[in-house]
Every structure is written in structure tokens, then in C-alpha cells.
Design an enzyme around this catalytic site. Structure first.
Site, mmCIF file in Angstrom:
data_model
loop_
_atom_site.group_PDB
_atom_site.id
_atom_site.type_symbol
_atom_site.label_atom_id
_atom_site.label_comp_id
_atom_site.label_asym_id
_atom_site.label_seq_id
_atom_site.Cartn_x
_atom_site.Cartn_y
_atom_site.Cartn_z
ATOM 1 N N ARG A 256 64.012 17.199 -15.641
ATOM 2 C CA ARG A 256 62.898 16.398 -16.282
ATOM 3 C C ARG A 256 61.985 15.758 -15.597
ATOM 4 O O ARG A 256 60.860 16.369 -15.171
ATOM 5 C CB ARG A 256 63.575 15.393 -17.336
ATOM 6 C CG ARG A 256 62.671 14.594 -18.509
ATOM 7 C CD ARG A 256 61.786 13.757 -17.769
ATOM 8 N NE ARG A 256 62.259 12.254 -17.070
ATOM 9 C CZ ARG A 256 61.483 11.566 -16.606
ATOM 10 N NH1 ARG A 256 60.438 11.624 -16.419
ATOM 11 N NH2 ARG A 256 62.330 10.797 -16.155
ATOM 12 N N GLU B 170 59.969 1.300 -18.149
ATOM 13 C CA GLU B 170 59.056 1.939 -17.147
ATOM 14 C C GLU B 170 58.176 0.942 -16.408
ATOM 15 O O GLU B 170 57.872 -0.032 -17.020
ATOM 16 C CB GLU B 170 58.216 2.815 -18.064
ATOM 17 C CG GLU B 170 57.091 3.837 -17.157
ATOM 18 C CD GLU B 170 56.369 4.733 -17.923
ATOM 19 O OE1 GLU B 170 55.755 4.359 -19.212
ATOM 20 O OE2 GLU B 170 55.517 5.449 -17.401
HETATM 21 C C1 LIG Z 1 58.527 7.629 -15.942
HETATM 22 C C2 LIG Z 1 57.997 9.026 -16.279
HETATM 23 O O1 LIG Z 1 57.875 9.968 -15.726
HETATM 24 S S1 LIG Z 1 57.603 9.078 -17.988
HETATM 25 C C3 LIG Z 1 57.442 10.705 -18.234
HETATM 26 C C4 LIG Z 1 57.122 10.842 -19.838
HETATM 27 N N1 LIG Z 1 57.042 12.312 -19.980
HETATM 28 C C5 LIG Z 1 55.959 12.977 -20.336
HETATM 29 O O2 LIG Z 1 54.718 12.388 -20.321
HETATM 30 C C6 LIG Z 1 55.999 14.205 -20.819
HETATM 31 C C7 LIG Z 1 54.858 15.133 -20.658
HETATM 32 N N2 LIG Z 1 53.899 14.496 -21.891
HETATM 33 C C8 LIG Z 1 53.497 14.953 -22.878
HETATM 34 O O3 LIG Z 1 53.537 16.016 -22.848
HETATM 35 C C9 LIG Z 1 52.479 14.359 -23.726
HETATM 36 O O4 LIG Z 1 52.050 13.253 -23.091
HETATM 37 C C10 LIG Z 1 53.208 13.738 -24.934
HETATM 38 C C11 LIG Z 1 53.792 14.902 -25.649
HETATM 39 C C12 LIG Z 1 54.225 12.790 -24.618
HETATM 40 C C13 LIG Z 1 52.438 12.937 -25.910
HETATM 41 O O5 LIG Z 1 51.138 13.728 -26.005
HETATM 42 P P1 LIG Z 1 49.973 13.189 -26.691
HETATM 43 O O6 LIG Z 1 50.036 12.847 -28.058
HETATM 44 O O7 LIG Z 1 48.836 14.170 -26.504
HETATM 45 O O8 LIG Z 1 49.339 11.956 -26.179
HETATM 46 P P2 LIG Z 1 48.866 11.641 -24.613
HETATM 47 O O9 LIG Z 1 49.585 12.517 -23.569
HETATM 48 O O10 LIG Z 1 47.242 11.783 -24.443
HETATM 49 O O11 LIG Z 1 48.929 10.004 -24.413
HETATM 50 C C14 LIG Z 1 50.066 9.630 -24.437
HETATM 51 C C15 LIG Z 1 50.058 8.471 -25.742
HETATM 52 O O12 LIG Z 1 51.428 7.965 -25.655
HETATM 53 C C16 LIG Z 1 51.438 6.514 -25.540
HETATM 54 N N3 LIG Z 1 52.517 6.110 -25.073
HETATM 55 C C17 LIG Z 1 52.582 5.708 -23.495
HETATM 56 N N4 LIG Z 1 54.042 5.410 -23.497
HETATM 57 C C18 LIG Z 1 54.532 5.600 -24.396
HETATM 58 C C19 LIG Z 1 55.900 5.182 -24.833
HETATM 59 N N5 LIG Z 1 56.806 4.865 -23.973
HETATM 60 N N6 LIG Z 1 56.403 5.302 -26.023
HETATM 61 C C20 LIG Z 1 55.280 5.832 -26.879
HETATM 62 N N7 LIG Z 1 54.183 6.053 -26.819
HETATM 63 C C21 LIG Z 1 53.772 5.806 -25.483
HETATM 64 C C22 LIG Z 1 50.138 6.164 -24.956
HETATM 65 O O13 LIG Z 1 49.862 4.762 -25.175
HETATM 66 C C23 LIG Z 1 49.022 7.253 -25.595
HETATM 67 O O14 LIG Z 1 48.877 7.002 -26.865
HETATM 68 P P3 LIG Z 1 47.489 6.999 -27.599
HETATM 69 O O15 LIG Z 1 46.899 8.252 -27.704
HETATM 70 O O16 LIG Z 1 47.566 6.153 -28.761
HETATM 71 O O17 LIG Z 1 46.541 5.940 -26.780
#
Ligand SMILES: CC(=O)SCCNC(=O)CCNC(=O)[C@H](O)C(C)(C)COP(=O)(O)OP(=O)(O)OC[C@H]1O[C@@H](n2cnc3c(N)ncnc32)[C@H](O)[C@@H]1OP(=O)(O)O
Length: 505
Positions: free
Chosen positions: A12, A142
Site C-alpha cells: 500500500r 493522518e
Molecule cells: C497517509 C497516506 O499515505 S494516505 C494515502 C491514501 N491513499 C490514497 O490516496 C490512494 C490513492 N487515492 C486515490 O486513488 C483517490 O484520491 C481516491 C480514489 C481515494 C479519491 O479520489 P477522488 O474522489 O477523485 O478525490 P481526490 O483524489 O481528488 O480528492 C480527495 C478527496 O478526498 C477527501 N479526503 C481526504 N482525506 C480524506 C479522508 N481521510 N476520508 C475521506 N475523504 C478524504 C478530500 O477532502 C477530497 O475531497 P473533495 O474532493 O470533496 O475535496
């Protein structure tokens, strides 16, 4: 002894390394190795909702894990997003979620734009829903490390709230890799003391190259688990590397233990290197190519005398072997170590000559390996046997488009010096034609060349040397001479020079 749970997040967080993407089959193979060979306690294999491919990978792993009793050790990162992540988990067959929440006011206010109360309410709903569907929860805070620095009241308010929730573990990430070892200790300590019944994992990042020091301090402060990745893969500068963390806990913290099998750490590192395409730096502790290689002659000598240059990191612990490099800093002891492995014994005088030859090659920046040694030895011993009365002093060989190759050479025969030039079908042919002209002047002929073979010692595993073996016919008798050099033409000229001296005997 305190048991430290190891959660490997190569699949991950490690996959968040820029440019890395594992296929579903690669993820399955790594998940199996990590749980059955390396024996980490848990693995985090994906973030929910990311993609179709990720979904397929999770499904493959959960199918295998279910059949083999590992399902409870397989975790997926999820979001505070109502039903979305949970539905994804349910369809993929995963049963443990690592819920990503906001561990600092800064992230909460600017990213989610929520109050703490509203965030806690959302979290409570997600956890309750998950529980009703048979999914258990761990909770990531986070940006927790910045939260402890800038909004500790919020962090503690959050942790108080979590004591009321049916969760298994709290995951404390240094999301941006900003902690010092002293802070890692004091932040974790203050939390562990305040919530003695809660399990806390520490999750380091390596932005300041402090991840291992931070891991040590977090464990010393009482953290119950660690998040690590193979080869320290991960976003930006990566996460804390699994192999280094395990070695450090074993050697410096006798009060703790883990279930990880040290001997498997090198092979998993190599497999992850292959699957990810992310090359391991040669000097990376435990798993880098060079870390168990002694290059300095003095060190090799000290190893012979009561292992003076060994530390606790014995290569065999990790399924590796110590080696002794051959190059300009090699001394006799280094070379003797290599010879012993090959079962070769040399007289002192010959050993000195072989050492000298290796130093010369090293000076020319050639990398000499153990595979080259037999060739160097036979060349040195062969050359030893001949008293050189004839010497090729200088030569120029040309090769150009649409012009015949040519050679100019100067040869010393006994005390006389001769210079000639000639053309030929190739550079070596031109060289031989010029040599023939010199010998004609002296009223002599040269042996006939009947075979010319070039090979790279050990079938190309090393590129330091090139060997040319020339077969000659002289008065109806065949004999061979050999030349060894990093340059193919030079090796042929060396073989020819040997022939000239043999026929003059
Ligand atoms: C500590 C870490 O490494 S965290 C790693 C987390 N993993 C990832 O990010 C995996 C890769 N991410 C992705 O594939 C995508 O970001 C997804 C599928 C999770 C979401 O994709 P999208 O719906 O296109 O959203 P996008 O990436 O543009 O933005 C993230 C959204 O999540 C929201 N968000 C951020 N953190 C969180 C959370 N902990 N829980 C819920 N939503 C969250 C943001 O506010 C943003 O929302 P908004 O669009 O309403 O402003």
C-alpha cells in the site's frame, strides 16, 4: 520480552513510490511471501476505491488468505466516506480496515473543512457500519506528528473519543517524515502512558533519513507495533525499511522481539526490487550489494586475525555471504580470501604478482570479480615463464569508413628497434602484416595463425577482462598463446608478443 507487531505496508504505502505499480499477480506473490516466509504479523495491501486493478488484486489476496487462515492479517486503507469504502471492502472480501482520519487540526480544517465534533461523528458512523458488516477497524490519525506539535489538544480529544470506539488499534503516522528521534520518544510515551489499554502502531517516513532512529525511539517509548516497507519503499523519501528495523531491534533492543525471519529479508528485498523496478542502492544497509564486501586490504587482513573487522551484522543472518572485493585497494589478504574460496594456493612470489596485476587493473577503473581470478592467475604465471626479449613498444591501429585498416608499430628485438607500417583486412591483420615486414627485414618468417578465439571470462558475468587465445603453426607443430586485457585488441597483441618470445627461445 515485549512482542512488537510488524505490519508491512509495501503493497500500500510502498506502492505509493512514484512510478511503481504492482500487478495483481505480483501483489499476491508478495503477500504470500510476506506472511508465510518473512512472517510479518499483518500486511496492508491497498487503499480502497483506487482502481479496478487494485480491486482485483485485493480479491485475489483475500481469496488466498481466507483459504489459508490469514484473512485477519490482511488490511486495506479506507476513507471516512460513508458507505463507499466499506462496500468496496465487502465486495473485495477484505475484513480489516485501516480507516484514514485526520490527526491534525491543520488537515482537518483545510482538507475536510470540518469541526472535530463533526469528524468524530462521521468516524463513529463508519466504524459502526463496518462492525455491523463484520469488518474490524484500526484508525490512522493522518499527520499525527504535526498534530502533536501544533494541535495536541485536538489529538488528545480525538484519542479520548477513540477510547469509546470498538477499534483494534490506533495507527500513529509521521505522515510527512518530520519527527526527530526525541519527539518520536516523547510523543509516543505521552500517548502510551495515557491510554495503557490501547494498542498503538508507529508509522515512520524517511524524509530526513531518520526513520530508523524514530522507529527505535517509538519502540523504546512503548509503541506496540511498527509499519515498515521492504527496501524502505514509499512516497517521497519512503518509509522505514523492514530489514534495517528488524536488525536494529534485534541488536540494540534485547527487551523486545518480533516474529520476522531474518534469513528471508534479503530474498524478499530482491524480489521486491525486481517487481517494482526500483533499484536498491549498493550501500543500503543489510540488502545492498556492497554492504558485506570488504574492499580495503587492511580490513581483509584484520578479518584473518580474529575477525577484527566484523560487527554483529553477520551476512549469514540475512541469507547472504561476505565477499572480498578485488581492485586497487586489495591487499594480499583480500586476494587470498578469494583464492581460498576457489580452492587455489599460490606461492608468495606469484601471489605478489597477481596482487600487482589486480591493482593495475583497479587503477584503470576496471572492476575485477572473483570469476576473473583464474584467468589473471594463469596469465600472470604464463607470462612469468617467459623471459621477454622481444617487446612491442608502440603501435597505432586505425579503422575508418571505406579505407583499409592500417597499423604502424615499433618492436624491440633483442637490442634493435624496428618500425613498420602496413594495411590489412582488419586492425589485427594490419598489425600482423607490419610485424611480418619487420621479420622479413631480419630474414625470418613468423608462425602461421590457424585459430583466433576471443572470450569474455565466465561467459559475460564480468566485463573487466577479455581473453584472446591464438593458435599458431610453427614447423608443423601447433601451440597456443593467450593474452588478457580489458581491451580486445590489446589482449590479441599480448598473445602475439608471447608467441614472438616463445619462437625466439
Ligand atoms: C497517509 C497516506 O499515505 S494516505 C494515502 C491514501 N491513499 C490514497 O490516496 C490512494 C490513492 N487515492 C486515490 O486513488 C483517490 O484520491 C481516491 C480514489 C481515494 C479519491 O479520489 P477522488 O474522489 O477523485 O478525490 P481526490 O483524489 O481528488 O480528492 C480527495 C478527496 O478526498 C477527501 N479526503 C481526504 N482525506 C480524506 C479522508 N481521510 N476520508 C475521506 N475523504 C478524504 C478530500 O477532502 C477530497 O475531497 P473533495 O474532493 O470533496 O475535496
Amino acid at each position: 520480552m515485549r512482542y512488537i507487531e510488524i505490519m508491512d505496508t509495501t503493497l500500500r504505502d510502498g506502492e505509493q513510490t512514484s512510478g511503481v505499480s504492482f500487478s495483481a499477480s505480483e501483489k499476491l506473490a508478495l503477500a504470500q511471501l510476506l506472511l508465510t516466509d518473512v512472517k510479518v504479523d499483518r500486511i496492508e495491501i491497498a487503499s480502497a476505491r483506487v482502481s479496478e486493478g487494485e480491486f482485483r488484486a485485493v480479491k485475489k489476496i483475500t481469496n488466498w488468505a481466507k483459504e489459508n487462515g490469514f484473512l485477519d492479517k490482511v488490511e486495506v486503507l479506507t476513507f471516512v466516506d460513508g458507505e463507499a469504502s466499506i462496500n468496496w471492502m465487502l465486495e473485495s472480501g477484505a475484513t480489516v480496515m485501516n480507516l484514514l482520519t485526520k490527526g491534525s487540526m491543520n488537515h482537518l480544517v483545510h482538507q475536510l473543512k470540518k469541526t472535530p465534533e463533526a469528524h468524530f461523528e462521521d468516524i463513529q458512523k463508519v466504524i459502526a457500519l463496518a462492525q455491523s458488516k463484520g469488518i474490524s477497524a484500526n484508525v490512522y490519525l493522518e499527520d499525527w506528528s504535526n498534530g502533536m506539535r501544533n494541535s495536541p489538544e485536538y489529538v488528545f480529544q480525538f484519542l479520548d473519543f477513540l477510547t469509546t470506539q470498538p477499534i483494534r488499534r490506533v495507527l500513529l503516522p509521521d505522515t510527512l517524515g518530520v519527527l526527530t528521534p526525541a519527539e518520536s520518544y516523547s510523543f509516543v510515551k505521552s500517548i502510551v502512558e495515557r491510554y495503557p489499554n490501547q494498542h498503538f502502531d508507529f508509522h515512520a517516513h524517511n524524509d530526513y533519513d531518520l526513520s530508523i532512529a524514530n522507529v527505535m525511539e517509538a519502540v523504546r517509548a512503548g509503541a506496540h507495533g511498527l509499519h515498515l516497507t521492504v527496501n524502505g519503499m514509499g512516497e517521497r523519501a519512503g518509509n522505514a525499511p523492514l530489514a534495517s528495523a528488524i536488525a536494529v531491534l534485534k541488536d540494540f533492543m534485547p527487551e523486545v522481539t518480533t516474529g520476522v525471519v531474518e534469513e528471508s529479508l534479503y530474498s524478499i528485498s530482491k524480489i521486491v526490487e525486481t517487481f517494482s523496478g526500483l533499484r536498491i542502492p549498493a550501500n543500503k544497509p543489510i540488502v545492498g550489494d556492497n554492504v558485506f564486501t570488504q574492499t580495503a586490504g587492511i580490513h581483509a587482513d584484520g578479518d584473518k586475525k580474529n575477525n577484527l573487522y566484523f560487527n554483529e551484522l553477520m551476512p549469514e543472518r540475512f541469507g547472504r555471504k561476505r565477499s572480498y572485493a578485488l581492485g586497487k585497494t586489495s591487499g594480499k589478504a583480500n586476494i587470498e580470501n578469494n583464492l581460498r574460496e576457489l580452492g587455489i594456493k599460490l606461492a608468495d612470489e606469484d601471489l605478489k604478482k597477481v596482487t600487482q596485476r589486480i591493482i593495475e587493473l583497479g587503477d584503470r577503473k576496471e572492476v575485477v570479480t572473483q570469476d576473473d581470478l583464474p584467468y589473471i592467475i594463469s596469465d600472470v604465471l604464463d607470462t612469468n615463464a617467459i623471459e621477454y626479449k622481444i617487446e612491442v613498444l608502440n603501435y597505432v591501429l586505425t579503422h575508418s569508413k571505406d579505407l583499409k585498416p592500417s597499423a604502424t608499430l615499433k618492436v624491440k628485438i633483442e637490442d634493435e628497434v624496428f618500425e613498420e607500417n602496413a594495411q590489412g583486412d582488419g586492425q589485427y591483420d594490419a598489425f600482423m602484416n607490419a610485424l611480418k615486414k619487420i621479420y622479413e627485414v631480419k630474414g625470418k618468417t613468423l608462425p602461421q595463425l590457424t585459430d583466433y578465439a576471443v572470450r569474455i571470462p565466465t561467459g559475460g558475468r564480468t566485463d573487466a577482462l577479455c581473453e584472446t587465445i591464438i593458435t599458431w603453426n610453427w614447423n608443423n607443430k601447433e601451440f597456443k598463446t593467450r593474452g588478457l586485457d580489458s581491451d580486445q585488441t590489446v589482449s590479441a597483441i599480448k598473445a602475439t608478443q608471447k608467441m614472438l618470445n616463445l619462437i625466439s627461445l
